[in-house]
Design an enzyme around this catalytic site. Structure first.
Site, PDB file in Angstrom:
ATOM      1  CG  ASP A 152      23.025  19.884 -87.713  1.00 29.14           C
ATOM      2  OD1 ASP A 152      22.768  20.296 -88.864  1.00 29.14           O
ATOM      3  OD2 ASP A 152      24.159  19.927 -87.215  1.00 29.14           O
ATOM      4  CG  HIS A 183      23.335  15.772 -89.372  1.00 28.72           C
ATOM      5  ND1 HIS A 183      23.690  15.413 -90.645  1.00 28.72           N
ATOM      6  CD2 HIS A 183      24.159  16.818 -89.040  1.00 28.72           C
ATOM      7  CE1 HIS A 183      24.671  16.186 -91.071  1.00 28.72           C
ATOM      8  NE2 HIS A 183      24.975  17.041 -90.117  1.00 28.72           N
ATOM      9  CG  HIS A 205      21.688  24.183 -91.129  1.00 31.98           C
ATOM     10  ND1 HIS A 205      22.866  24.902 -91.135  1.00 31.98           N
ATOM     11  CD2 HIS A 205      22.042  22.920 -90.757  1.00 31.98           C
ATOM     12  CE1 HIS A 205      23.872  24.126 -90.790  1.00 31.98           C
ATOM     13  NE2 HIS A 205      23.399  22.916 -90.545  1.00 31.98           N
ATOM     14  CG  HIS A 257      27.453  17.457 -85.220  1.00 29.30           C
ATOM     15  ND1 HIS A 257      28.521  18.336 -85.248  1.00 29.30           N
ATOM     16  CD2 HIS A 257      26.493  18.020 -86.000  1.00 29.30           C
ATOM     17  CE1 HIS A 257      28.221  19.373 -86.015  1.00 29.30           C
ATOM     18  NE2 HIS A 257      26.981  19.205 -86.484  1.00 29.30           N
ATOM     19  CG  PHE A 260       4.242  41.480-111.410  1.00 31.30           C
ATOM     20  CD1 PHE A 260       5.338  41.572-112.252  1.00 31.30           C
ATOM     21  CD2 PHE A 260       4.434  41.000-110.118  1.00 31.30           C
ATOM     22  CE1 PHE A 260       6.605  41.199-111.815  1.00 31.30           C
ATOM     23  CE2 PHE A 260       5.695  40.626-109.673  1.00 31.30           C
ATOM     24  CZ  PHE A 260       6.779  40.733-110.522  1.00 31.30           C
ATOM     25  CG  ASN A 289      12.177  33.131-107.595  1.00 28.73           C
ATOM     26  OD1 ASN A 289      12.265  33.538-108.746  1.00 28.73           O
ATOM     27  ND2 ASN A 289      12.175  33.944-106.550  1.00 28.73           N
TER      28      ASN A 289
END
Length: 268
Positions: A88, A92, A86, A218, A71, A75
């Site tokens: 930054d 960014h 996630h 940000h 087997f 992916n």
């Protein structure tokens, strides 16, 4: 090379002493700790910014028996940098600042300081963390030290399964009618410039609150060469102080951000 039992025992003892050694005024004893996953899974339901042209895509390359009878499964995946749980990177929102791969790795590990504004956010979905909130927290828990990882708990992660409830709007391709809490600009500057926190995180889609169109938080964070963690989970399982966070993003050369597996170690 033959295994040497005495040498192996010595190495194990050294490793154990390092793990238990005080760091950031804390000790990390995994045998007496709980590991808390602060990461939402990545799949077809992962939430990305409304203007993102795509989401998380997983494609099967093989899943079954090979020609030789064993087997094998593999992916491929495709994902924008900014979505799901996630990081930054400073690049960014700050030209010429660190990319994902350039951030010193020691900045991804450190003591967590959790500020809980979930009650205020429940009353005001656009709530902004204020310097007064930070002062109140420090009165109760002590001054936030240099090198801290500050995490803002709003309670929004409980809405993750409902995109409209999480973002405040579900109009495709439109990010002008969002509603969720975030950091205020003055509070963010206090944390990353004055307190010199190296990471700030939140359990919403952005460190700026939903209505923001200028993304000032940000810009403040990136300009200080700090980084942001967004779409965190399980902040309700962390104490105000005492946890140690490991926030490791994909090491993307030139990256402005990337998916991250983020965990916290909490003493039992």
């Amino acid at each position: 090379m033959a295994h040497h039992p005495i040498r192996g025992f010595a190495l194990a003892a050294i490793f154990s002493s390092l793990i238990a050694a005080p760091a950031f005024g804390q000790s990390l004893d995994l045998s007496k700790s709980t590991i808390v996953d602060l990461t939402h899974p990545f799949d077809s339901k992962t939430i990305y910014w409304p203007t993102s042209p795509s989401g998380f895509e997983l494609k099967s390359l093989h899943n079954g028996l090979t020609e030789r009878g064993y087997f094998y499964a593999a992916n491929s995946f495709c994902s924008p940098e900014h979505g799901g749980t996630h990081l930054d990177a400073p690049l960014h929102f700050a030209r010429g600042h660190w990319t994902n791969a350039e951030i010193p790795v020691d900045r991804f590990v450190g003591p967590a300081f959790v500020i809980d504004v979930s009650a205020k956010a429940a009353a005001d979905p656009d709530y902004l963390l204020t310097p007064e909130d930070i002062a109140e927290w420090e009165d109760a828990h002590g001054r936030i030290p240099q090198g801290a990882i500050v995490l803002l708990r709003t309670g929004w992660s409980a809405r993750w399964s409902d995109r409209k409830a999480y973002l405040g709007d579900d109009a495709p391709g439109d990010a002008t009618h969002l509603h969720f809490p975030g950091y205020g600009a003055q509070a963010a500057a206090l944390l990353v410039v004055d307190r010199r926190a190296k990471l700030i995180g939140i359990d919403t889609a952005s460190v700026d609150h939903g209505p923001s169109q200028d993304f000032l938080v940000h810009r403040i964070v990136a300009g200080a060469d700090a980084a942001g963690l967004e779409n965190l989970d399980n902040l309700d399982k962390l104490p105000a102080t005492g946890a140690i966070v490991f926030a490791l993003p994909m090491k993307i050369s030139g990256g402005t951000g990337g998916p991250a597996r983020i965990v916290a170690v909490v003493a039992r």
